[in-house]
Design an enzyme around this catalytic site. Structure first.
Site, short mmCIF file in Angstrom:
data_model
loop_
_atom_site.label_atom_id
_atom_site.label_comp_id
_atom_site.label_asym_id
_atom_site.label_seq_id
_atom_site.Cartn_x
_atom_site.Cartn_y
_atom_site.Cartn_z
CE LYS A 178 -1.72 3.06 1.95
NZ LYS A 178 -1.51 4.47 1.58
N GLY A 231 7.32 5.04 7.75
CA GLY A 231 6.52 6.26 7.80
C GLY A 231 6.73 6.96 9.12
CD GLU A 253 13.62 0.40 8.82
OE1 GLU A 253 14.23 1.40 9.28
OE2 GLU A 253 14.10 -0.73 8.82
CB CYS A 287 13.72 8.60 7.56
SG CYS A 287 14.61 7.53 6.44
CD GLU A 386 11.21 12.76 10.87
OE1 GLU A 386 10.05 12.39 11.11
OE2 GLU A 386 12.03 12.07 10.25
#
Ligand code: NAD
Length: 485
Positions: A178, A231, A253, A287, A386
């Site tokens: 997905k 994500g 992750e 990331c 972040e």
């Protein structure tokens, strides 16, 4: 719906298809804000069909019976096909995500390499024999999980597809992917190419749609055996909770706030462009972005001045304009980054330099000028959260112990870097940094296909990439044979 734009399709059971409800999502180009394609807006029913197809391929189909050698050969064909379509895929990825074309080209090179790497590894994963007392022979087999559900984000759709799907298929799992609704055209196009590469029906299924509907339906599906999620930490928790309802394993992750630590004895000229690239790559939407730079006090003024001079020359504009940065993915992401900037202004955090957005950038594009902040308070949001934009925070540090404390003062732990010419210090620092990957006198490794990758703390758990990625996509079965007469 405007018919002049391509409508991309899901891949289910080897066939390209629309969503059952025929619903679609508009695909908007981040550079100009214009719609240029459509993707299926799939529902629970589409996900269910895809999982059933994957289940059938694994339990009863051609895929489940195939030898590791044959799987490897198909993955190699897929890799070659990706290489052949490299410029088409790179242009698609660039327009869809807003990333500059050279970055998209590097991503597609890495994508092809993932399939090449895992094609070669498919038939080289063995079990063990374990000595135990008595008349027993003990063997371990590495078996696939079965059906793997993969949920991937919008920032590196093609690369992340490569690392998840390459490893999962090489181990013999069947897969349902997905991809993210904000950018997934390369992934849907890869579905078409996978069919041409000869992947048996149902081995790979790709279903686009929103996270809340299609993503959530996948994670709750009782017929999926294992999940790989990449994500945000918030969604990662939801995925883990949903998987827990069926006692399924998950690799997560997630995000990062990675530190690049520079000592006075480092090669500063060599470090400078690498440190900048580590934050502006993909407009900071990475990331593993090196979003904090820790500078030894004795060179803080000199080095931050050099960084500022370079930052001020950076230019943002459309993805195909051959500049340093493209736009951010969406208006939502642009607003998130702008809010961090407004808050930094309110807190009087020192702005050392700001790049520029070129004059003729389309008005509806999601542009942000890269910015460098100095003497950032270590517990401010700018230093801790972040941001996922091209914002670099600089901090001075006194000594090794202080540098380690600052570097580890984060809820994340994905990547770190140490710049020093002192070999013993390199090792001391690498061991002390709580992150899944630590670079010495460098940052990034061209995608790092062969290198285990993953986080400590809120950056997640489990490892992807390299051979460890294959182990995550498999499980151990122990066979105990009593050979007593
Ligand atoms: P996100 O969590 O919003 O979305 C990621 C994926 O999850 C998308 O496909 C989305 O549709 C899906 N999703 C959303 N809600 C869901 C739900 N309730 N159930 C199931 N799936 C759902 O993340 P994002 O904004 O797309 O990506 C940015 C984040 O990803 C950043 O935090 C970044 O650091 C992280 N990221 C991590 C890595 C890594 O390897 N560690 C790589 C890339 C991005």
């Amino acid at each position: 719906m405007n018919k002049q734009y391509k409508s991309y399709k899901n891949l289910i059971a080897g066939k390209l298809c629309e969503a059952i409800d025929k619903e679609q999502i508009e695909v908007i180009c981040p550079s100009d804000g214009e719609v240029f394609a459509y993707i299926p807006k799939s529902s629970t029913r589409d996900i269910d069909l895809a999982v059933k197809a994957a289940r059938h391929a694994y339990d009863k189909g051609e895929w489940g019976k195939m030898s590791a050698m044959e799987r490897g050969r198909i993955l190699l064909k897929f890799s070659i096909l990706i290489e052949k379509h490299k410029s088409e895929l790179a242009m698609l990825e660039s327009r869809d995500t807003g990333k500059i074309l050279s970055q998209a080209e590097a991503d597609i090179t890495a994508l092809a390499r993932y399939f090449e790497f895992y094609a070669g590894a498919a038939d080289k994963i063995y079990g063990n024999t374990i000595p135990i007392k008595g008349n027993f022979l003990t063997l371990t087999l590495r078996e696939p999980h079965g059906v793997v559900g993969g949920i991937i984000p919008w920032n590196y759709p093609a690369q992340i597809f490569g690392r998840v799907v390459g490893a999962a298929l090489a181990m013999g799992n069947s897969v349902v992917i997905k991809p993210a609704e904000d950018a997934c055209l390369s992934v849907l196009r890869l579905g078409e190419l996978a069919v041409s590469a000869g992947l048996p029906a149902g081995a790979l299924n790709i279903v686009s749609g929103t996270g809340e509907e299609a993503g959530s339906a996948l994670t709750k599906h009782s017929q999926v055996d294992f999940f790989s999620f990449t994500g945000s930490p918030i969604t990662g928790s939801l995925v883990q909770q949903a998987a827990a309802l069926n006692q399924r394993g998950v690799t997560l992750e997630l995000g990062g706030k990675s530190a690049q630590i520079i000592f006075a004895d480092a090669d500063l000229e060599k470090a400078l462009p690498v440190i900048i690239n580590a934050i502006i790559q993909n407009s900071g939407q990475t990331c593993s972005a090196g979003s904090r730079v820790l500078i030894e006090q004795s060179i803080y003024a000199e080095f931050s001045k050099k960084l500022a001079e370079k930052f001020a020359k950076l230019k943002a504009g459309p993805h195909d304009a051959n500049l340093d940065l493209g736009p951010l993915i969406s208006k939502k992401q642009l607003n998130i980054v702008k809010n961090f900037i407004s808050q930094a202004e309110k807190e009087n955090i020192e702005l050392l330099a700001k790049g520029e957005i070129i004059d003729n950038a389309p008005e509806k594009g999601n542009y942000i000028a890269p910015a460098l902040y100095g003497n950032v308070p270590p517990n401010s949001d700018l230093a801790q959260k972040e941001i996922f934009g091209p914002i670099l925070c600089a901090f001075p540090f006194r000594d090794e112990e202080h540098a380690i404390r600052l570097a580890n003062n984060s809820e994340f732990g994905l990547v770190g870097a140490v710049w020093t010419s002192d070999g013993a210090r390199q090792m001391r620092m690498a061991k002390a940094i709580r992150a899944g990957q630590v670079y010495i006198n460098s940052y990034g490794a061209g995608g790092g296909i062969e290198l285990p990758f993953g986080g400590f703390k809120k950056s997640g758990h489990g490892r992807e990439k390299g051979i460890e990625g294959l182990y995550e996509m498999s499980t151990t079965k122990t066979i105990i044979i009593n050979h007593e007469n």
